[in-house]
Design an enzyme around this catalytic site. Structure first.
Site, mmCIF file in Angstrom:
data_model
loop_
_atom_site.group_PDB
_atom_site.id
_atom_site.type_symbol
_atom_site.label_atom_id
_atom_site.label_comp_id
_atom_site.label_asym_id
_atom_site.label_seq_id
_atom_site.Cartn_x
_atom_site.Cartn_y
_atom_site.Cartn_z
ATOM 1 C CB CYS A 270 -18.291 -11.306 3.096
ATOM 2 S SG CYS A 270 -17.584 -12.541 1.987
ATOM 3 C CG ASP B 176 -2.174 0.755 1.061
ATOM 4 O OD1 ASP B 176 -2.304 1.422 0.018
ATOM 5 O OD2 ASP B 176 -3.031 0.730 1.962
ATOM 6 C CB CYS C 178 -16.615 4.258 0.287
ATOM 7 S SG CYS C 178 -15.859 3.048 1.375
ATOM 8 C CB CYS D 66 -22.925 -0.637 0.829
ATOM 9 S SG CYS D 66 -22.040 0.949 0.898
HETATM 10 C C1 B12 Z 1 -7.570 3.582 -2.746
HETATM 11 C C2 B12 Z 1 -7.799 2.449 -1.787
HETATM 12 C C3 B12 Z 1 -8.962 2.470 -1.035
HETATM 13 C C4 B12 Z 1 -10.124 3.405 -1.335
HETATM 14 C C5 B12 Z 1 -10.881 2.878 -2.571
HETATM 15 C C6 B12 Z 1 -11.198 1.360 -2.488
HETATM 16 C C7 B12 Z 1 -11.508 0.699 -3.802
HETATM 17 N N1 B12 Z 1 -12.293 -0.364 -3.754
HETATM 18 O O1 B12 Z 1 -11.042 1.109 -4.844
HETATM 19 C C8 B12 Z 1 -10.922 3.364 0.003
HETATM 20 C C9 B12 Z 1 -10.432 4.475 0.924
HETATM 21 C C10 B12 Z 1 -12.432 3.493 -0.126
HETATM 22 C C11 B12 Z 1 -10.464 2.009 0.551
HETATM 23 C C12 B12 Z 1 -11.191 1.274 1.444
HETATM 24 C C13 B12 Z 1 -10.775 0.056 1.934
HETATM 25 N N2 B12 Z 1 -9.571 -0.502 1.815
HETATM 26 CO CO1 B12 Z 1 -8.234 0.149 0.604
HETATM 27 N N3 B12 Z 1 -6.885 0.518 -0.740
HETATM 28 C C14 B12 Z 1 -6.832 1.414 -1.663
HETATM 29 C C15 B12 Z 1 -5.577 1.216 -2.524
HETATM 30 C C16 B12 Z 1 -4.513 2.225 -2.091
HETATM 31 C C17 B12 Z 1 -5.817 1.326 -4.046
HETATM 32 C C18 B12 Z 1 -7.070 0.561 -4.533
HETATM 33 C C19 B12 Z 1 -7.375 0.879 -5.973
HETATM 34 O O2 B12 Z 1 -6.519 0.810 -6.820
HETATM 35 N N4 B12 Z 1 -8.634 1.250 -6.258
HETATM 36 C C20 B12 Z 1 -9.079 1.493 -7.582
HETATM 37 C C21 B12 Z 1 -10.085 0.402 -7.992
HETATM 38 C C22 B12 Z 1 -10.465 0.542 -9.453
HETATM 39 O O3 B12 Z 1 -9.381 -0.791 -7.795
HETATM 40 P P1 B12 Z 1 -9.979 -2.111 -7.112
HETATM 41 O O4 B12 Z 1 -11.346 -1.916 -6.604
HETATM 42 O O5 B12 Z 1 -8.928 -2.649 -6.188
HETATM 43 O O6 B12 Z 1 -10.112 -3.044 -8.400
HETATM 44 C C23 B12 Z 1 -8.995 -3.458 -9.168
HETATM 45 C C24 B12 Z 1 -8.856 -4.966 -9.242
HETATM 46 O O7 B12 Z 1 -9.264 -5.569 -8.063
HETATM 47 C C25 B12 Z 1 -9.596 -5.346 -10.480
HETATM 48 N N5 B12 Z 1 -10.985 -5.784 -10.328
HETATM 49 C C26 B12 Z 1 -11.836 -5.557 -9.320
HETATM 50 N N6 B12 Z 1 -13.014 -6.136 -9.592
HETATM 51 C C27 B12 Z 1 -12.904 -6.726 -10.795
HETATM 52 C C28 B12 Z 1 -13.839 -7.432 -11.557
HETATM 53 C C29 B12 Z 1 -13.473 -7.868 -12.818
HETATM 54 C C30 B12 Z 1 -14.486 -8.584 -13.644
HETATM 55 C C31 B12 Z 1 -12.152 -7.623 -13.303
HETATM 56 C C32 B12 Z 1 -11.748 -8.083 -14.647
HETATM 57 C C33 B12 Z 1 -11.236 -6.919 -12.520
HETATM 58 C C34 B12 Z 1 -11.618 -6.497 -11.276
HETATM 59 O O8 B12 Z 1 -9.605 -4.222 -11.320
HETATM 60 C C35 B12 Z 1 -9.266 -3.048 -10.597
HETATM 61 C C36 B12 Z 1 -8.065 -2.410 -11.223
HETATM 62 O O9 B12 Z 1 -6.963 -3.261 -11.075
HETATM 63 C C37 B12 Z 1 -5.177 -0.268 -2.156
HETATM 64 C C38 B12 Z 1 -3.681 -0.566 -2.161
HETATM 65 C C39 B12 Z 1 -3.190 -0.771 -3.596
HETATM 66 N N7 B12 Z 1 -2.136 -0.067 -3.960
HETATM 67 O O10 B12 Z 1 -3.765 -1.511 -4.356
HETATM 68 C C40 B12 Z 1 -5.809 -0.448 -0.740
HETATM 69 C C41 B12 Z 1 -6.436 -1.809 -0.442
HETATM 70 C C42 B12 Z 1 -7.284 -2.207 -1.632
HETATM 71 N N8 B12 Z 1 -7.358 -1.533 0.726
HETATM 72 C C43 B12 Z 1 -7.437 -2.450 1.546
HETATM 73 C C44 B12 Z 1 -8.326 -2.422 2.663
HETATM 74 C C45 B12 Z 1 -8.039 -3.395 3.795
HETATM 75 C C46 B12 Z 1 -9.409 -1.537 2.678
HETATM 76 C C47 B12 Z 1 -10.628 -1.571 3.625
HETATM 77 C C48 B12 Z 1 -11.101 -2.970 4.006
HETATM 78 C C49 B12 Z 1 -10.311 -0.734 4.897
HETATM 79 C C50 B12 Z 1 -11.525 -0.435 5.770
HETATM 80 N N9 B12 Z 1 -12.041 -1.413 6.482
HETATM 81 O O11 B12 Z 1 -11.993 0.671 5.845
HETATM 82 C C51 B12 Z 1 -11.683 -0.816 2.769
HETATM 83 C C52 B12 Z 1 -12.435 -1.770 1.828
HETATM 84 C C53 B12 Z 1 -13.458 -1.056 0.980
HETATM 85 C C54 B12 Z 1 -13.701 -1.779 -0.349
HETATM 86 N N10 B12 Z 1 -14.829 -2.466 -0.460
HETATM 87 O O12 B12 Z 1 -12.832 -1.702 -1.231
HETATM 88 C C55 B12 Z 1 -6.580 -3.656 1.187
HETATM 89 C C56 B12 Z 1 -7.517 -4.725 0.596
HETATM 90 C C57 B12 Z 1 -7.231 -6.145 1.018
HETATM 91 C C58 B12 Z 1 -8.205 -7.101 0.361
HETATM 92 N N11 B12 Z 1 -8.464 -8.222 1.016
HETATM 93 O O13 B12 Z 1 -8.732 -6.870 -0.710
HETATM 94 C C59 B12 Z 1 -5.570 -3.003 0.140
HETATM 95 C C60 B12 Z 1 -5.120 -3.953 -0.966
HETATM 96 C C61 B12 Z 1 -4.360 -2.513 0.966
HETATM 97 C C62 B12 Z 1 -3.430 -3.650 1.371
HETATM 98 N N12 B12 Z 1 -2.177 -3.625 0.923
HETATM 99 O O14 B12 Z 1 -3.783 -4.574 2.069
HETATM 100 N N13 B12 Z 1 -9.260 1.640 -0.008
#
Ligand code: B12
Length: 366
Positions: free
Chosen positions: A259, A142, A223, A207
């Site tokens: 979940c 992260d 969120c 949510c």
């Molecule tokens: C910004 C961020 C947040 C933001 C936005 C969250 C979000 N969902 O995007 C906020 C502040 C809201 C947040 C909240 C939380 N976060 Co946060 N966050 C991040 C961070 C820094 C970047 C995430 C990101 O890139 N978001 C942009 C969106 C587009 O990305 P995404 O949802 O992750 O989806 C990606 C993939 O998963 C994929 N994907 C997702 N769904 C699907 C479906 C299909 C069909 C396909 C093809 C691809 C795909 O595509 C996306 C692009 O790669 C990461 C660390 C990191 N560098 O990755 C931690 C991270 C995701 N967070 C984490 C945690 C623990 C949390 C919380 C649980 C904390 C809390 N209890 O408050 C919550 C969970 C909320 C939630 N439901 O996501 C952990 C997640 C661990 C896990 N088991 O997944 C991470 C990985 C940090 C870590 N190193 O552990 N977070």
């Protein structure tokens, strides 16, 4: 005892060492092999940014290009090694907090800051491996512009659920992710775990602020986790927003609490998040929170990831939470709390927090 040998190959060596260093889940990927799969996720990320779902998290805009290719983060990268570690919940703590007991904190904030803990443990694992097979590495948790969930998914650690969290069928989703980019390829092709969400949509429906515009897409600007942890700019919540956030003062776990894969208590494996001292970070009683000084707050959260939430930002969250929860309190309690809130308003120097305290005083007078 784990015996490690150079002829295991780097990937096998790393995966062999992972349990010894406390990581129950791990997986290696060759970067060239992972790039096409990663490109699809990077496009998804771009669409997400294009819709403005990142709100004021400007670092997500800035790192946009780099997320598509880990070589932008570590130019020597030929491969990546992903790990995950569970951080709870413990027995009895798998259920949502009752607002009557006071403030609620996301579970990941308990104990020592995961950024440091994960990086230290992963670095120790890599140092041991590098003594057998020499290679350079960069450890991230992260802390860099990396698509951590995507990489972990392709490394076979879990699937990406409808709530966007990485979920493992046996360990659930209360997992921290970390990864190391490696100058030597560990081998390994993408092996994404199949989706086990099926027709369940508990997270989407539960949510409290309807932050999922689509399955698997989170609008961060809706969120509670974003509001309370990330959004530092002025913010005047509507009553509906306050009702959603309610007693949640730092982070939100609702989409994980409901979940089915998190139903069983699964305590963190490591003492950093599991000993009873770790709970001291979570001061809950409203009156205690309202009389806590900035210095006391800073001391309470110093070792936790909550230290990223600065005192003025926490004060703003506290004011919103008291505003939302006070509606359910008896008049005598409201009157007592009002005196404490008026004092906070007099002492507050931060403009955002002042606005929130003023609003709180008005709500307590209603
Ligand atoms: C910004 C961020 C947040 C933001 C936005 C969250 C979000 N969902 O995007 C906020 C502040 C809201 C947040 C909240 C939380 N976060 Co946060 N966050 C991040 C961070 C820094 C970047 C995430 C990101 O890139 N978001 C942009 C969106 C587009 O990305 P995404 O949802 O992750 O989806 C990606 C993939 O998963 C994929 N994907 C997702 N769904 C699907 C479906 C299909 C069909 C396909 C093809 C691809 C795909 O595509 C996306 C692009 O790669 C990461 C660390 C990191 N560098 O990755 C931690 C991270 C995701 N967070 C984490 C945690 C623990 C949390 C919380 C649980 C904390 C809390 N209890 O408050 C919550 C969970 C909320 C939630 N439901 O996501 C952990 C997640 C661990 C896990 N088991 O997944 C991470 C990985 C940090 C870590 N190193 O552990 N977070």
């Amino acid at each position: 005892m784990t015996t490690v040998k150079a002829n295991d190959g780097l990937g096998a060596l790393l995966e062999k060492l992972a349990p010894k260093h406390g990581f129950p889940l791990s997986g290696a990927l060759d970067l060239d092999a992972a790039m096409p799969a990663l490109a699809e996720h990077a496009r998804r990320y771009d669409t997400w940014i294009g819709r403005g779902y990142q709100g004021t998290m400007r670092y997500l805009d800035r790192g946009r290009g780099r997320r598509a290719d880990p070589r932008a983060v570590f130019p020597e990268a030929r491969g990546v090694f992903c790990v995950a570690a569970p951080y709870g919940p413990r027995d009895g703590d798998e259920h949502p907090d009752d607002p009557a007991d006071g403030a609620s904190y996301a579970r990941y904030l308990r104990g020592r800051d995961y950024h440091a803990v994960m990086k230290e443990r992963l670095a120790a694992l890599l140092a041991e491996a590098a003594a057998v097979i020499p290679f350079e590495y960069k450890v991230c948790c992260d802390t860099s512009a990396v698509l951590e969930r995507s990489l972990a998914h392709f490394a076979g650690l879990g699937w990406i659920g409808k709530n966007t969290c990485l979920i493992h069928p046996a360990l659930g989703s209360y997992l921290f992710l970390a990864e190391a980019f490696l100058s030597v390829s560990p081998g390994g092709v993408p092996r994404p775990m199949r989706d086990h969400c099926g027709t369940c949509r508990a997270c989407l429906d539960a949510c409290p602020t309807s932050a999922f515009p689509e399955t698997g897409v989170l609008d961060a600007t809706r969120c509670v986790s974003y509001w309370t942890l990330e959004h530092r700019a002025p913010f005047v919540p509507s009553n509906a927003d306050l009702d959603g956030a309610r007693h949640r003062i730092a982070g939100c776990d609702v989409c994980q609490e409901v979940c089915p894969y998190n139903r069983k208590p699964r305590p963190a494996l490591w003492p950093e998040w599991n000993d009873r001292d770790a709970d001291a970070t979570f001061l809950r009683a409203w009156e205690d929170l309202l009389t806590e000084s900035e210095d006391e707050y800073a001391q309470r959260v110093a070792r936790s990831a909550l230290s990223w939430v600065k005192p003025a930002h926490f004060a703003r969250n506290l004011a919103y939470a008291v505003t939302a929860c006070a509606r359910d309190w008896a008049p005598a309690r409201r009157a007592g709390v009002r005196l404490l809130v008026e004092q906070r308003l007099r002492d507050e120097r931060d403009e955002n927090a002042r606005q929130a305290w003023s609003r709180c005083v008005a709500a307590l007078g209603e």
